[in-house]
Design a protein around this motif. Sequence first.
Motif, PDB file in Angstrom:
ATOM      1  N   GLY A 145      10.997  26.497   4.169  1.00 15.54           N
ATOM      2  CA  GLY A 145      12.391  26.222   3.842  1.00 15.54           C
ATOM      3  C   GLY A 145      13.181  27.488   3.611  1.00 15.54           C
ATOM      4  N   GLN A 146      12.593  28.432   2.889  1.00 11.14           N
ATOM      5  CA  GLN A 146      13.261  29.711   2.637  1.00 11.14           C
ATOM      6  C   GLN A 146      13.462  30.486   3.935  1.00 11.14           C
ATOM      7  OE1 GLN A 146      10.500  31.325  -0.221  1.00 11.14           O
ATOM      8  NE2 GLN A 146      11.690  30.607  -1.975  1.00 11.14           N
ATOM      9  N   TRP A 147      12.443  30.442   4.798  1.00  7.18           N
ATOM     10  CA  TRP A 147      12.559  31.138   6.083  1.00  7.18           C
ATOM     11  C   TRP A 147      13.680  30.527   6.926  1.00  7.18           C
ATOM     12  CZ3 TRP A 147      12.164  29.412  11.106  1.00  7.18           C
ATOM     13  CH2 TRP A 147      12.131  30.414  12.096  1.00  7.18           C
ATOM     14  N   ALA A 148      13.723  29.205   6.994  1.00  8.98           N
ATOM     15  CA  ALA A 148      14.759  28.529   7.788  1.00  8.98           C
ATOM     16  C   ALA A 148      16.147  28.812   7.224  1.00  8.98           C
ATOM     17  CB  ALA A 148      14.495  27.026   7.824  1.00  8.98           C
ATOM     18  N   LYS A 149      16.279  28.817   5.908  1.00 11.32           N
ATOM     19  CA  LYS A 149      17.573  29.098   5.284  1.00 11.32           C
ATOM     20  C   LYS A 149      18.061  30.499   5.670  1.00 11.32           C
ATOM     21  CE  LYS A 149      19.861  29.446   0.773  1.00 11.32           C
ATOM     22  NZ  LYS A 149      19.653  29.340  -0.706  1.00 11.32           N
ATOM     23  N   ALA A 150      17.145  31.472   5.601  1.00  9.22           N
ATOM     24  CA  ALA A 150      17.518  32.848   5.942  1.00  9.22           C
ATOM     25  C   ALA A 150      17.883  32.968   7.422  1.00  9.22           C
ATOM     26  CB  ALA A 150      16.360  33.791   5.598  1.00  9.22           C
ATOM     27  N   LYS A 151      17.148  32.277   8.278  1.00 11.52           N
ATOM     28  CA  LYS A 151      17.428  32.344   9.720  1.00 11.52           C
ATOM     29  C   LYS A 151      18.783  31.734  10.039  1.00 11.52           C
ATOM     30  CE  LYS A 151      15.743  30.971  14.295  1.00 11.52           C
ATOM     31  NZ  LYS A 151      16.214  32.254  14.876  1.00 11.52           N
ATOM     32  N   PHE A 152      19.077  30.578   9.481  1.00  9.85           N
ATOM     33  CA  PHE A 152      20.350  29.923   9.767  1.00  9.85           C
ATOM     34  C   PHE A 152      21.520  30.720   9.191  1.00  9.85           C
ATOM     35  CE2 PHE A 152      17.970  26.613  11.557  1.00  9.85           C
ATOM     36  CZ  PHE A 152      18.825  25.717  12.179  1.00  9.85           C
ATOM     37  N   ALA A 153      21.311  31.353   8.046  1.00 14.69           N
ATOM     38  CA  ALA A 153      22.361  32.193   7.466  1.00 14.69           C
ATOM     39  C   ALA A 153      22.616  33.409   8.351  1.00 14.69           C
ATOM     40  CB  ALA A 153      21.964  32.634   6.061  1.00 14.69           C
ATOM     41  N   LYS A 154      21.547  34.021   8.857  1.00 18.75           N
ATOM     42  CA  LYS A 154      21.671  35.182   9.722  1.00 18.75           C
ATOM     43  C   LYS A 154      22.376  34.835  11.025  1.00 18.75           C
ATOM     44  CE  LYS A 154      18.897  38.727  12.068  1.00 18.75           C
ATOM     45  NZ  LYS A 154      17.515  39.215  12.349  1.00 18.75           N
ATOM     46  N   ASP A 155      22.054  33.652  11.570  1.00 23.09           N
ATOM     47  CA  ASP A 155      22.649  33.224  12.839  1.00 23.09           C
ATOM     48  C   ASP A 155      24.031  32.601  12.666  1.00 23.09           C
ATOM     49  OD1 ASP A 155      20.298  34.073  13.990  1.00 23.09           O
ATOM     50  OD2 ASP A 155      19.459  32.059  14.252  1.00 23.09           O
ATOM     51  N   GLY A 156      24.431  32.389  11.409  1.00 23.15           N
ATOM     52  CA  GLY A 156      25.741  31.808  11.144  1.00 23.15           C
ATOM     53  C   GLY A 156      25.861  30.366  11.592  1.00 23.15           C
ATOM     54  N   LYS A 157      24.762  29.608  11.487  1.00 19.80           N
ATOM     55  CA  LYS A 157      24.762  28.218  11.940  1.00 19.80           C
ATOM     56  C   LYS A 157      24.727  27.246  10.767  1.00 19.80           C
ATOM     57  CE  LYS A 157      22.406  28.910  16.390  1.00 19.80           C
ATOM     58  NZ  LYS A 157      21.212  28.525  17.196  1.00 19.80           N
ATOM     59  N   GLN A 158      25.350  26.103  10.947  1.00 15.38           N
ATOM     60  CA  GLN A 158      25.254  25.000   9.991  1.00 15.38           C
ATOM     61  C   GLN A 158      24.104  24.097  10.426  1.00 15.38           C
ATOM     62  OE1 GLN A 158      26.937  24.573   7.194  1.00 15.38           O
ATOM     63  NE2 GLN A 158      26.041  22.598   6.662  1.00 15.38           N
ATOM     64  N   ALA A 159      23.220  23.775   9.505  1.00 14.19           N
ATOM     65  CA  ALA A 159      22.041  22.998   9.852  1.00 14.19           C
ATOM     66  C   ALA A 159      22.319  21.509   9.908  1.00 14.19           C
ATOM     67  CB  ALA A 159      20.928  23.262   8.841  1.00 14.19           C
ATOM     68  N   LYS A 160      21.663  20.862  10.873  1.00 13.27           N
ATOM     69  CA  LYS A 160      21.539  19.408  10.905  1.00 13.27           C
ATOM     70  C   LYS A 160      20.035  19.135  10.922  1.00 13.27           C
ATOM     71  CE  LYS A 160      25.851  17.868  13.027  1.00 13.27           C
ATOM     72  NZ  LYS A 160      26.455  16.965  14.053  1.00 13.27           N
ATOM     73  N   ILE A 161      19.534  18.600   9.813  1.00  7.09           N
ATOM     74  CA  ILE A 161      18.096  18.603   9.548  1.00  7.09           C
ATOM     75  C   ILE A 161      17.459  17.240   9.784  1.00  7.09           C
ATOM     76  CG2 ILE A 161      16.330  19.134   7.837  1.00  7.09           C
ATOM     77  CD1 ILE A 161      18.512  20.713   6.302  1.00  7.09           C
ATOM     78  N   ALA A 162      16.381  17.240  10.567  1.00  5.56           N
ATOM     79  CA  ALA A 162      15.532  16.060  10.734  1.00  5.56           C
ATOM     80  C   ALA A 162      14.200  16.342  10.050  1.00  5.56           C
ATOM     81  CB  ALA A 162      15.308  15.759  12.208  1.00  5.56           C
ATOM     82  N   LEU A 163      13.737  15.402   9.254  1.00  3.93           N
ATOM     83  CA  LEU A 163      12.469  15.566   8.544  1.00  3.93           C
ATOM     84  C   LEU A 163      11.452  14.565   9.057  1.00  3.93           C
ATOM     85  CD1 LEU A 163      14.903  15.983   6.077  1.00  3.93           C
ATOM     86  CD2 LEU A 163      12.870  17.131   5.207  1.00  3.93           C
ATOM     87  N   LEU A 164      10.343  15.074   9.588  1.00  2.00           N
ATOM     88  CA  LEU A 164       9.285  14.251  10.155  1.00  2.00           C
ATOM     89  C   LEU A 164       8.111  14.256   9.187  1.00  2.00           C
ATOM     90  CD1 LEU A 164      11.201  14.659  12.542  1.00  2.00           C
ATOM     91  CD2 LEU A 164       9.206  14.906  14.025  1.00  2.00           C
ATOM     92  N   ASP A 165       8.033  13.197   8.392  1.00  2.00           N
ATOM     93  CA  ASP A 165       7.051  13.109   7.321  1.00  2.00           C
ATOM     94  C   ASP A 165       5.761  12.433   7.794  1.00  2.00           C
ATOM     95  OD1 ASP A 165       8.715  14.321   5.225  1.00  2.00           O
ATOM     96  OD2 ASP A 165       9.977  12.549   5.477  1.00  2.00           O
TER      97      ASP A 165
END
Length: 338
Positions: A145-165
Amino acid sequence: MSRRAFGLTAAAVLALSVAACGNGGSSGGSTLVGLVTKTDTNPFFVKMKEGAQKAASSSGVTVQSFAGKQDGDNQTQVDAIENLIASGAKGILITPSDSKAIVPSVDKARAAGLLVIALDTPLEPASAADATFATDNYKAGLLIGQWAKAKFAKDGKQAKIALLDLNPNQVSVDVQRDQGFLEGFGVDVKDKNKIGDESDPRIVGHDVTNGDPAGGRTAMENLLQKDPGVNLVYTINEPAAAGAYEALKAVGKEKDVVIVSVDGGCPGVQNVKAGVIGATSQQYPLKMAQLGVEAVAKFAKDGSKPQNTDTGVTLITDQPADGVESKDSAFGLQNCWG
């Protein structure tokens, strides 16, 4: 004999036959250790069985292996515990398919004098087992989660998240990874012990996969129908991630979506190297099983009981993010399993 009694006896004979086939040796009067996994097909549990057999050889004990027919199959695990009690086992190592429903059987085993250690997935409550040897599954989720947050912040993207449990039972490993991921990404999870009660508009939805590729593909297809703009996918494990990728590829979206997962198996790490998975949290099932067998052997010798043990987790990615400790896929391939 009643029909029910006959059915139980037949199930016991069948389960013992399966155990003997996967045993790798006869008991011969040595200490018997039971290994009860969720399935016998997932590479994670295959490696766990390998670790148990390796430790058995060096510890002078015998391991009998049992497995559910599929993830979530509690009854087969109940039958396995009954068989191990009747066979005079000294201890049981179990990855519970249903961490709540199995507790009465675990209580029965402990009352009969067996040492019970939960591997990978804690029981609910965790104190129902004598000890837990596992990945910190919350931390595993938190790291991706921390890695994804940093990547999306760096790329300037807004996330649309799907969770596959995993499945509808919301077992502890499923909840901890899911909630860890969301908290790492900065989502308010409301009740930390419950999947799906978030109100964050970035979340498209949750679906279940049974932890396998077919389930991952179906779940991904369902969530893409709900919102084709999904661009971040969390999966409970790497087989589910592989299925999700196939669903994305089928509609030409595989290059537009970041997938994160948990496992660290060799196929999953290869997918990190290939760019299919952006990051995964690597865990170490062989170590869990080895330590478990050694603990039962020691218990049989002197009656001592082990403490809970964190068997470690490492973030694997070839796209390191500032502030998030990680190793690359070369490290992951040196330490993978399956």
